[in-house]
Design a protein around this motif. Structure first.
Motif, PDB file in Angstrom:
ATOM      1  N   GLU A   2      39.344 -12.832  28.594  1.00 59.63           N
ATOM      2  CA  GLU A   2      38.888 -14.175  28.963  1.00 59.63           C
ATOM      3  C   GLU A   2      40.057 -15.148  28.861  1.00 59.63           C
ATOM      4  OE1 GLU A   2      35.774 -14.701  29.877  1.00 59.63           O
ATOM      5  OE2 GLU A   2      34.805 -12.853  29.192  1.00 59.63           O
ATOM      6  N   THR A   3      40.201 -16.016  29.853  1.00 67.02           N
ATOM      7  CA  THR A   3      41.239 -17.045  29.816  1.00 67.02           C
ATOM      8  C   THR A   3      40.659 -18.372  30.285  1.00 67.02           C
ATOM      9  OG1 THR A   3      42.015 -16.761  32.097  1.00 67.02           O
ATOM     10  CG2 THR A   3      42.941 -15.283  30.443  1.00 67.02           C
ATOM     11  N   VAL A   4      41.362 -19.455  30.008  1.00 64.54           N
ATOM     12  CA  VAL A   4      40.943 -20.764  30.498  1.00 64.54           C
ATOM     13  C   VAL A   4      42.174 -21.625  30.733  1.00 64.54           C
ATOM     14  CG1 VAL A   4      40.617 -21.706  28.168  1.00 64.54           C
ATOM     15  CG2 VAL A   4      39.403 -22.738  30.107  1.00 64.54           C
ATOM     16  N   ASP A   5      42.160 -22.411  31.802  1.00 66.08           N
ATOM     17  CA  ASP A   5      43.267 -23.317  32.089  1.00 66.08           C
ATOM     18  C   ASP A   5      42.753 -24.479  32.927  1.00 66.08           C
ATOM     19  OD1 ASP A   5      45.805 -24.428  32.330  1.00 66.08           O
ATOM     20  OD2 ASP A   5      46.752 -22.483  32.647  1.00 66.08           O
ATOM     21  N   SER A  25      44.861 -20.768  37.266  1.00 62.83           N
ATOM     22  CA  SER A  25      43.994 -20.160  36.261  1.00 62.83           C
ATOM     23  C   SER A  25      44.001 -18.638  36.352  1.00 62.83           C
ATOM     24  CB  SER A  25      42.563 -20.684  36.416  1.00 62.83           C
ATOM     25  OG  SER A  25      42.490 -22.076  36.167  1.00 62.83           O
ATOM     26  N   ASP A  28      46.896 -16.357  34.474  1.00 66.27           N
ATOM     27  CA  ASP A  28      46.826 -15.864  33.094  1.00 66.27           C
ATOM     28  C   ASP A  28      46.319 -14.420  33.046  1.00 66.27           C
ATOM     29  OD1 ASP A  28      47.757 -18.214  31.949  1.00 66.27           O
ATOM     30  OD2 ASP A  28      45.763 -19.071  31.732  1.00 66.27           O
ATOM     31  N   ALA A  39      34.430 -16.299  37.319  1.00 62.00           N
ATOM     32  CA  ALA A  39      35.001 -17.519  36.743  1.00 62.00           C
ATOM     33  C   ALA A  39      33.937 -18.584  36.560  1.00 62.00           C
ATOM     34  CB  ALA A  39      36.121 -18.051  37.635  1.00 62.00           C
ATOM     35  N   ILE A  42      35.447 -25.768  35.268  1.00 63.06           N
ATOM     36  CA  ILE A  42      35.436 -26.859  34.293  1.00 63.06           C
ATOM     37  C   ILE A  42      36.038 -28.075  34.984  1.00 63.06           C
ATOM     38  CG2 ILE A  42      36.195 -27.619  32.015  1.00 63.06           C
ATOM     39  CD1 ILE A  42      36.695 -24.536  31.484  1.00 63.06           C
ATOM     40  N   GLY A  76      29.562 -23.256  35.707  1.00 57.10           N
ATOM     41  CA  GLY A  76      30.583 -24.130  35.168  1.00 57.10           C
ATOM     42  C   GLY A  76      30.003 -25.331  34.469  1.00 57.10           C
ATOM     43  N   SER A  89      37.648 -20.976  33.715  1.00 60.32           N
ATOM     44  CA  SER A  89      37.637 -19.966  32.671  1.00 60.32           C
ATOM     45  C   SER A  89      37.369 -18.642  33.374  1.00 60.32           C
ATOM     46  CB  SER A  89      36.533 -20.252  31.641  1.00 60.32           C
ATOM     47  OG  SER A  89      36.440 -19.189  30.713  1.00 60.32           O
ATOM     48  N   THR A  91      37.083 -14.475  33.717  1.00 61.87           N
ATOM     49  CA  THR A  91      36.809 -13.185  33.089  1.00 61.87           C
ATOM     50  C   THR A  91      37.472 -12.093  33.912  1.00 61.87           C
ATOM     51  OG1 THR A  91      34.685 -13.915  32.195  1.00 61.87           O
ATOM     52  CG2 THR A  91      35.027 -11.542  32.384  1.00 61.87           C
TER      53      THR A  91
END
Length: 280
Positions: A2-5, A25, A28, A39, A42, A76, A89, A91
């Protein structure tokens, strides 16, 4: 995985901004050798200053980018904010035996980067009305270029370490790769690719504050030859939006990148040391 940017706008067009933010995003995931699956969006948005169609276009740009790699936007969250902010974010899935890690560079490796630098300088110049959107277009195209192929090639080449070059600039991310390790990174500044017009914009003072902050953070963490100018150090500290991958690998594996026809530049080497960057 999991990442978020999240980023703020770097272009005026909402669709393009959404596409760039999504590409940023996804990077990552690719920096770790993964594959994005889904995803969550946000978004920070001022309902008093912008009409809903602006946010709709940002989302449309993000979805357009996700579709290119068979990933899906599944939901979101939106919040009130004075300045537009948008990101994902993400996945992803990854083979636990084939993970690209930020550390692990070995003595004798070469260092490559897969996109040119200067995006922060040029987007600052655009905001300062020193260049037109047409002149910014090469930087926009690089921000929209995904790192999926570079990630696949890094895995194929059995890269020893990998990260993406984003807000901390090339030097900052390189230091994150080498700190607390028994090796040093030797970076040849002349071999680092830089976008056209970047030096001209530096001369006009179009330097993002983030470049100065990055350089201050690196004080005492890298050595440099006397001929290295302050401008060069700022370019190498320039915060990148959706930058390329920074990869270390055995020099015999560089041919994998050459044969694929992907843009890259060998910018240095790894030698026995104490976890520093040496800029030549």
């Amino acid at each position: 995985m999991e990442t978020v940017d999240i980023i703020t706008p770097v272009v005026d067009d909402p669709f393009t901004f959404g596409a760039i933010s999504a590409t940023n995003s996804l990077s990552d995931i690719y920096a770790m050798g993964g594959i994005p699956v889904s995803a969550l969006a946000i978004a920070g948005f001022s309902s008093c200053d912008y009409e809903p169609p602006v946010l709709k276009e940002i989302l449309r740009g993000a979805v357009h980018t996700l579709k290119k790699v068979n990933a899906f936007l599944i939901g979101g969250h939106c919040f009130e904010d004075a300045e537009i902010k948008f990101g994902l974010s993400v996945t992803g899935i990854i083979n636990k035996d084939r993970i690209l890690r930020v550390t692990g560079a070995l003595e004798g490796d070469v260092i490559i980067v897969t996109k040119p630098l200067g995006i922060g300088v040029l987007t600052t110049a655009f905001k300062g009305r020193k260049i037109s959107e047409k002149e910014l277009l090469p930087a926009i195209n690089w921000m929209l270029a995904m790192n999926n192929l570079a990630s696949q090639l890094a895995l194929k080449a059995k890269a020893t370490a990998c990260t993406d070059v984003t807000g901390f600039g090339l030097l900052g991310h390189a230091y994150n790769m080498v700190k607390n390790s028994p090796v040093d990174f030797i970076i040849d500044a002349k071999q680092v690719p830089v976008l056209d017009m970047v030096n001209d914009m530096l001369n006009l003072g179009m330097i993002p504050e983030g470049a100065y902050s990055n350089l201050r953070f690196l004080e005492g963490k890298f050595d440099f030859s006397p001929h290295i100018s302050e401008e060069t150090k700022l370019i190498l500290s320039d915060p990148q939006t959706s930058g390329g991958l920074l990869i270390t690998l055995n020099k015999d594996m560089v041919k994998i990148f050459e044969d694929a026809g992907i843009f890259f530049s060998v910018i240095g080497s790894v030698q026995k040391g104490s976890g520093k960057i040496i800029l030549q």
